[in-house]
Design an enzyme around this catalytic site. Sequence first.
Site, PDB file in Angstrom:
ATOM      1  N   HIS A  27     -63.364  -1.119  21.851  1.00 35.80           N
ATOM      2  CA  HIS A  27     -62.360  -1.575  20.896  1.00 35.80           C
ATOM      3  C   HIS A  27     -62.204  -3.093  20.991  1.00 35.80           C
ATOM      4  O   HIS A  27     -62.599  -3.698  21.981  1.00 35.80           O
ATOM      5  CB  HIS A  27     -60.969  -1.010  21.228  1.00 35.80           C
ATOM      6  CG  HIS A  27     -60.910   0.458  21.472  1.00 35.80           C
ATOM      7  ND1 HIS A  27     -60.346   1.332  20.567  1.00 35.80           N
ATOM      8  CD2 HIS A  27     -61.282   1.210  22.542  1.00 35.80           C
ATOM      9  CE1 HIS A  27     -60.387   2.565  21.067  1.00 35.80           C
ATOM     10  NE2 HIS A  27     -60.958   2.509  22.258  1.00 35.80           N
ATOM     11  N   TYR A  28     -61.554  -3.690  19.979  1.00 36.95           N
ATOM     12  CA  TYR A  28     -60.939  -4.989  20.172  1.00 36.95           C
ATOM     13  C   TYR A  28     -59.430  -4.836  19.993  1.00 36.95           C
ATOM     14  O   TYR A  28     -58.960  -3.872  19.377  1.00 36.95           O
ATOM     15  CB  TYR A  28     -61.506  -6.078  19.267  1.00 36.95           C
ATOM     16  CG  TYR A  28     -61.392  -5.871  17.774  1.00 36.95           C
ATOM     17  CD1 TYR A  28     -60.160  -5.610  17.147  1.00 36.95           C
ATOM     18  CD2 TYR A  28     -62.507  -5.990  16.949  1.00 36.95           C
ATOM     19  CE1 TYR A  28     -60.064  -5.451  15.780  1.00 36.95           C
ATOM     20  CE2 TYR A  28     -62.415  -5.834  15.579  1.00 36.95           C
ATOM     21  CZ  TYR A  28     -61.193  -5.567  15.002  1.00 36.95           C
ATOM     22  OH  TYR A  28     -61.096  -5.423  13.648  1.00 36.95           O
ATOM     23  N   THR A  29     -58.665  -5.801  20.525  1.00 33.83           N
ATOM     24  CA  THR A  29     -57.220  -5.631  20.585  1.00 33.83           C
ATOM     25  C   THR A  29     -56.458  -6.153  19.376  1.00 33.83           C
ATOM     26  O   THR A  29     -55.292  -5.822  19.189  1.00 33.83           O
ATOM     27  CB  THR A  29     -56.653  -6.349  21.830  1.00 33.83           C
ATOM     28  OG1 THR A  29     -56.933  -7.744  21.736  1.00 33.83           O
ATOM     29  CG2 THR A  29     -57.260  -5.780  23.105  1.00 33.83           C
ATOM     30  N   GLU A  79     -60.952  -2.023  25.974  1.00 29.84           N
ATOM     31  CA  GLU A  79     -60.466  -2.968  24.969  1.00 29.84           C
ATOM     32  C   GLU A  79     -60.936  -4.373  25.336  1.00 29.84           C
ATOM     33  O   GLU A  79     -60.878  -4.774  26.502  1.00 29.84           O
ATOM     34  CB  GLU A  79     -58.944  -2.954  24.913  1.00 29.84           C
ATOM     35  CG  GLU A  79     -58.341  -1.649  24.407  1.00 29.84           C
ATOM     36  CD  GLU A  79     -58.118  -1.649  22.906  1.00 29.84           C
ATOM     37  OE1 GLU A  79     -58.524  -2.636  22.240  1.00 29.84           O
ATOM     38  OE2 GLU A  79     -57.543  -0.666  22.403  1.00 29.84           O
ATOM     39  N   HIS A  85     -65.043   2.412  18.278  1.00 28.26           N
ATOM     40  CA  HIS A  85     -63.864   3.047  17.692  1.00 28.26           C
ATOM     41  C   HIS A  85     -64.133   3.386  16.230  1.00 28.26           C
ATOM     42  O   HIS A  85     -63.703   4.428  15.723  1.00 28.26           O
ATOM     43  CB  HIS A  85     -62.665   2.099  17.812  1.00 28.26           C
ATOM     44  CG  HIS A  85     -61.351   2.767  17.658  1.00 28.26           C
ATOM     45  ND1 HIS A  85     -60.166   2.072  17.615  1.00 28.26           N
ATOM     46  CD2 HIS A  85     -61.007   4.074  17.533  1.00 28.26           C
ATOM     47  CE1 HIS A  85     -59.156   2.925  17.467  1.00 28.26           C
ATOM     48  NE2 HIS A  85     -59.645   4.136  17.414  1.00 28.26           N
ATOM     49  N   ASP A 138     -63.012  -1.575  14.413  1.00 26.78           N
ATOM     50  CA  ASP A 138     -63.354  -2.263  15.663  1.00 26.78           C
ATOM     51  C   ASP A 138     -64.454  -1.523  16.429  1.00 26.78           C
ATOM     52  O   ASP A 138     -64.558  -0.298  16.309  1.00 26.78           O
ATOM     53  CB  ASP A 138     -62.106  -2.444  16.534  1.00 26.78           C
ATOM     54  CG  ASP A 138     -61.374  -1.149  16.863  1.00 26.78           C
ATOM     55  OD1 ASP A 138     -61.145  -0.340  15.951  1.00 26.78           O
ATOM     56  OD2 ASP A 138     -61.024  -0.955  18.042  1.00 26.78           O
TER      57      ASP A 138
END
Length: 260
Positions: free
Chosen positions: A41-43, A104, A151, A161
């Site tokens: 993921h990215y946040t 993440e 994700h 993401d």
Amino acid sequence: MKSICLALFLVLLAGCSGGLRIDDSYTATGQNSRVQYVVLHYTSADLQRSLNLLTQTEVSSHYLIGDAPATVYRLVDENRRAWHVGVSEWKGRTWLNSTTIGIELVNQGYYNTPAGRYWQPFSPDQIDTLIVLLKDIVKRHQLPLGSIIAHSDVAPQRKVDPGPLFPWKRLADEGLVPWPNEAAVARQQALFATSLPSVQWFQEQLARQGYTVPQHGELDEATRNVIAAFQMKYRPANYDGQPDAETAARLLVLNLQAGA
């Protein structure tokens, strides 16, 4: 008689005070890790906000990797379930929080400008650190190739993401994700350029990859979202969600390599 009863009571009491005794001298061969996949993921936030979101709300992940410096934060023990994917499905498995490790990466994601959508790139140190972490997880859990996913792979109707700037090819070069043979892709692309497969074909091939996708033969929004998720991973220069010869070639070659 009273002395006998008292002696028996003391023996029972001594047994209870010792607690439950478990014999660990036998180990079953029929077992493997509960972890089946690693989801990236990215946040969509900076480091401090990412830490707040992932530790003080109902959203969590096993690991968070900062961007400057590329620090690895362990937020949830791998033996416990983190709440990072929500409604999700991959290769028929649903609600993947129970069977995945979530990682993440601190990254703002994207924002829209008059000139188009801007995506924040990942720092080289962040990706280097991620690769070390992934190799450690894969080794410890004995995960097969194909176990590291996005994700956007498991929730393509609502998530994008880690986005088109995430370097999946770099992970492939490190032996962490499958990648289609480029010579085979070129041959197939030339064939598909003269006769593009049907939408139904794309849907079937995407399902073989693992995606949840409609199977009705229509190029609806749900199907375009899944095509875009695949393109962001394997053809990020153009992820418009439209079926084309290169997407078809990469999809077919990947499936043939996997024996799907």
